[in-house]
Write a protein that holds these residues in place. Sequence first.
Motif, short mmCIF file in Angstrom:
data_model
loop_
_atom_site.label_atom_id
_atom_site.label_comp_id
_atom_site.label_asym_id
_atom_site.label_seq_id
_atom_site.Cartn_x
_atom_site.Cartn_y
_atom_site.Cartn_z
N VAL A 26 6.28 -5.15 6.30
CA VAL A 26 6.83 -4.07 7.10
C VAL A 26 5.80 -3.64 8.15
N TYR A 27 6.25 -3.53 9.39
CA TYR A 27 5.41 -3.03 10.48
C TYR A 27 6.00 -1.73 11.00
N TYR A 59 2.90 -4.25 2.83
CA TYR A 59 3.31 -5.53 2.24
C TYR A 59 3.60 -5.31 0.76
N GLY A 60 4.50 -6.10 0.22
CA GLY A 60 4.78 -6.02 -1.21
C GLY A 60 5.31 -7.34 -1.73
N ASN A 116 -4.72 0.82 0.89
CA ASN A 116 -4.48 0.78 -0.56
C ASN A 116 -4.00 -0.60 -0.97
N ILE A 117 -4.52 -1.10 -2.08
CA ILE A 117 -3.93 -2.25 -2.77
C ILE A 117 -3.62 -1.80 -4.19
N LEU A 162 1.17 -4.36 -4.12
CA LEU A 162 1.59 -3.64 -2.92
C LEU A 162 0.37 -3.33 -2.06
N TYR A 163 0.55 -3.41 -0.75
CA TYR A 163 -0.48 -2.99 0.20
C TYR A 163 0.14 -1.98 1.16
N ASP A 164 -0.56 -0.86 1.41
CA ASP A 164 -0.12 0.05 2.45
C ASP A 164 -1.31 0.83 2.98
N GLU A 165 -1.06 1.63 4.02
CA GLU A 165 -2.09 2.46 4.65
C GLU A 165 -1.62 3.90 4.55
N PRO A 166 -1.93 4.56 3.42
CA PRO A 166 -1.25 5.81 3.07
C PRO A 166 -1.64 7.03 3.87
#
Length: 404
Positions: free
Chosen positions: A48-49, A81-82, A141-142, A96-100
């Motif tokens: 996801v972008y 990403y997931g 985050n991972i 899961l990866y995100d930038e919270p």
Amino acid sequence: MGANFNLKTLTVAIAALSVASVASAAGLDRSGQDITAFLQDGVYAEAVYTYLDADVSGYDKSTPEPKVIGDIAESYDFFRYGVKADINDTFSVGVLYDEPFGAAADYSGKNDFISHEPNPSFGGFIQPNGESTNVEVRTENITGILGAKLGENKNFQVYAGPVAQRVQADVKLRGKAYGQADGYTTHISAAQDYGWLAGVAYSKPEIALQAAITYRSEIDHTLPISETFPALALKQMNTTRVGEIEITTPESVNFDFQTGINPTMLATAKVRWVPWSDFAIVPPLYNQASNLSLVSYDKDQWLVELGLAKRLTPALAVTGTVGWDSGAGNPVTSLGPIEGYYSAGLGAKYNLTENWAVSAGGKYLWFGDAEGQIPNKKVVSNFEDNDGFALGVKLSYQAKQNFN
């Protein structure tokens, strides 16, 4: 006998809303820490972008005449990403990866947040001409998740896992709005620390019902920091310091819900709580000079979003959402002067093949009016009638797994 909506007929609509469900405004919240990728059936992967552009402008508190503050909100983007797979009909794993969390603000123009001339508040110490107040905060985050389905029909699932998080930040305070802190600069270097999440979910596939509540822990960070505080030279104190800073990123609770309304329509709801009133950034040199934190918030964040997803054809679904974010108090830090928002979003998902799908969505944000304050709680600016938009695109893959 109750209606059976058959999950297969709704598959194209499920998760289509998550692209438009982005960009929280309270505190430093960004991604919303979505975990719905892990709740999908079978093998599932997504990328996801998200891009966000906001207009946050206002006036300073100059006398006798306030000066215009142009748009301080820098556009920013981030990725999520997931990937998830079932080990058997009981256990599932996911990453899961995100930038919270994050912030991006930069003042410009001729106002009290720009260093244009010597500041008489501390003896005419000359700051570099034209430097602006700005801030940039980024996190990554991972998350690893292990889930177990329980019950005779495997309707319940419990899940938990570790979270690795990196944080870094840069802040410059410039202009007479900050008094003796004019010229203060800090760089917080990236470092990684760890927390955890845990949750429970319930599903009833025959009506496409799914509900999940997820708790994420606080994460305590010890980060390298370098600071410069030019005004301390007048007190014959060291103007620079290199050391460490303790920062605790906040815990959170997410509630995700969906249910079929009829064989081609889903209703969804998201609720998120983050206790930003417990969060503060307290750089050692800044605190020594002022006895204050650099960033703090007065209230906790509540985010509520409701949506509908409608399957129009076997391959195409459209979605709509409305949302409300409470913000984290008002007045609020001058480095992020927004008091929450109202939002409206639209999105669509198209199944390219049986397994691959692409989704796209957008959200319009009406930001709440806010007064900007410096760390001593003095109000130094006013921001009204601001707005923004978020755009997102997602590529996803899903395949069934058969363990018979």
